[in-house]
Design an enzyme around this catalytic site. Structure first.
Site, PDB file in Angstrom:
ATOM      1  N   HIS A 186       1.572   4.258  -2.868  1.00 25.15           N
ATOM      2  CA  HIS A 186       1.508   5.711  -2.678  1.00 25.15           C
ATOM      3  C   HIS A 186       2.684   6.382  -3.401  1.00 25.15           C
ATOM      4  O   HIS A 186       2.521   7.390  -4.092  1.00 25.15           O
ATOM      5  CB  HIS A 186       1.574   6.064  -1.190  1.00 25.15           C
ATOM      6  CG  HIS A 186       0.239   6.133  -0.522  1.00 25.15           C
ATOM      7  ND1 HIS A 186      -0.823   6.838  -1.028  1.00 25.15           N
ATOM      8  CD2 HIS A 186      -0.199   5.593   0.651  1.00 25.15           C
ATOM      9  CE1 HIS A 186      -1.862   6.737  -0.212  1.00 25.15           C
ATOM     10  NE2 HIS A 186      -1.509   5.977   0.809  1.00 25.15           N
TER      11      HIS A 186
ATOM     12  N   GLU B 104      -6.324   6.979  -0.937  1.00 27.09           N
ATOM     13  CA  GLU B 104      -6.253   5.780  -0.104  1.00 27.09           C
ATOM     14  C   GLU B 104      -6.899   4.595  -0.814  1.00 27.09           C
ATOM     15  O   GLU B 104      -6.370   3.484  -0.780  1.00 27.09           O
ATOM     16  CB  GLU B 104      -6.923   6.034   1.247  1.00 27.09           C
ATOM     17  CG  GLU B 104      -6.159   6.975   2.161  1.00 27.09           C
ATOM     18  CD  GLU B 104      -4.745   6.503   2.433  1.00 27.09           C
ATOM     19  OE1 GLU B 104      -4.550   5.285   2.667  1.00 27.09           O
ATOM     20  OE2 GLU B 104      -3.825   7.343   2.399  1.00 27.09           O
TER      21      GLU B 104
ATOM     22  N   HIS C 240       0.837  -1.203   0.000  1.00 27.45           N
ATOM     23  CA  HIS C 240       0.000   0.000   0.000  1.00 27.45           C
ATOM     24  C   HIS C 240       0.875   1.258   0.000  1.00 27.45           C
ATOM     25  O   HIS C 240       0.652   2.193  -0.770  1.00 27.45           O
ATOM     26  CB  HIS C 240      -0.907  -0.022   1.240  1.00 27.45           C
ATOM     27  CG  HIS C 240      -1.686   1.224   1.472  1.00 27.45           C
ATOM     28  ND1 HIS C 240      -3.011   1.366   1.128  1.00 27.45           N
ATOM     29  CD2 HIS C 240      -1.329   2.403   2.050  1.00 27.45           C
ATOM     30  CE1 HIS C 240      -3.428   2.572   1.470  1.00 27.45           C
ATOM     31  NE2 HIS C 240      -2.425   3.223   2.037  1.00 27.45           N
ATOM     32  N   GLU C 241       1.891   1.265   0.851  1.00 24.82           N
ATOM     33  CA  GLU C 241       2.765   2.440   0.944  1.00 24.82           C
ATOM     34  C   GLU C 241       3.628   2.601  -0.311  1.00 24.82           C
ATOM     35  O   GLU C 241       3.830   3.728  -0.793  1.00 24.82           O
ATOM     36  CB  GLU C 241       3.650   2.347   2.194  1.00 24.82           C
ATOM     37  CG  GLU C 241       2.885   2.293   3.510  1.00 24.82           C
ATOM     38  CD  GLU C 241       1.943   3.459   3.694  1.00 24.82           C
ATOM     39  OE1 GLU C 241       2.190   4.550   3.112  1.00 24.82           O
ATOM     40  OE2 GLU C 241       0.944   3.304   4.412  1.00 24.82           O
TER      41      GLU C 241
END
Length: 304
Positions: free
Chosen positions: A148, A223, A144-145
């Site tokens: 980003h 997100e 997930h990071e």
């Protein structure tokens, strides 16, 4: 939760008001009249983008200093080696440079990514995450990071904030000039009256709140996008499992305000406060992954 929202809003508004005061002083110093909209717009853009771009360029340094994050340069144990190798594999799959990998002391399950360059970013996880999540769940959070970073979310957020800051500073002075002129019988051409500065400060606050709502709406959107990216890199079931773990165990974030919006999760408010949250509810994020169209690639189910 409300205290966090109030602190976030107060910090942003304080910065805008400070920029506005400095801008108003410089208007008088350089003799820029209210009717000169072009000059006011240029000044608003310089101040509006200046602050957000400086914050972006300093984001890694600020994150390390405020969280006390330890950057893994030489892994000291199997856990650190796994973290570095997992991020390295995901970064290669995402087509970005290897980020710095760090651990910071915090009881909650959390992680964040930041940096001005997608090829020179920082990915950090909390000790609470390492102690509470399985490797599959932690892998999904890291994905997930990394997503980003690959999506350029930090840069995009800074640019959006710069545009919004410019709008707030410019619109407050234009509308303030109109109101001041009406209250002072067409005095605009001779310079601002005393009401102008009062009105501008009030408008900085009002427009600043509206700008914060817009910025947080984008933050919530990114997100969902990072969750989808995490599902592609680590697997859909792992990403869903990680978010479910967060929904069961997540507490109040201890991340500083400067990097809280870049965490894996955040408290969710209701009513007006919901519009000022950086993260959507975890239940909505989980459902979005469940409902997303899927395809099979190399034996792995991925989310489009």
């Amino acid at each position: 939760m409300f205290k966090r929202i109030a602190l976030f809003l107060a910090t942003n508004l304080a910065v805008l008001i400070l920029l506005g005061v400095v801008m108003s002083v410089l208007q008088n110093v350089f003799g820029i009249r209210l009717g000169n909209n072009g000059a006011i717009l240029v000044m608003a853009a310089v101040f509006g983008f200046g602050g957000s771009l400086i914050s972006l360029l300093m984001s890694k340094w600020i994150a390390k200093r405020t969280t006390g994050a330890y950057v893994i340069e030489q892994p000291r144990n199997a856990e650190e080696r796994w973290l570095v190798e997992t991020v390295r594999r995901q970064a290669e799959a995402a087509g970005i440079g290897m980020p710095e990998v760090a651990i910071y002391q915090a009881p909650e399950i959390n992680a964040f990514a930041t940096g001005a360059n997608r090829n020179d970013a920082l990915v950090a996880v909390s000790t609470g995450l390492l102690g509470a999540m399985t490797k599959d769940e932690a892998e999904a959070v890291l994905a997930h990071e990394v997503s980003h970073v690959a999506n350029g979310d930090m840069v995009t957020m800074a640019l959006i904030q710069g545009v919004l800051n410019t709008f707030v500073l410019f619109a407050a002075r234009i509308v303030g000039g109109w109101i001041d002129a009406m209250l002072n019988g067409g005095r605009e051409s001779r310079g601002p009256g005393v009401f102008y500065f009062v009105v501008v400060m009030v408008l900085d606050v009002v427009f600043g709140i509206l700008a914060s709502m817009i910025a947080m709406a984008f933050s919530r959107y990114r997100e969902f996008r990072a969750d989808a990216g995490g599902a592609r890199l680590a697997g859909r079931e792992k990403m869903i499992a990680a978010l479910k773990r967060l929904s069961l165990t997540y507490g109040e974030s201890t991340l500083p305000n400067q990097v809280q919006a870049f965490g894996i999760s955040g408290a969710v408010g209701h009513g007006l406060s919901k519009l000022l949250r950086s993260h959507p509810p975890l239940e909505e994020r989980i459902q979005a992954l469940i409902d997303a169209p899927q395809e099979r690639s190399s034996g792995r189910t991925v989310v489009r």
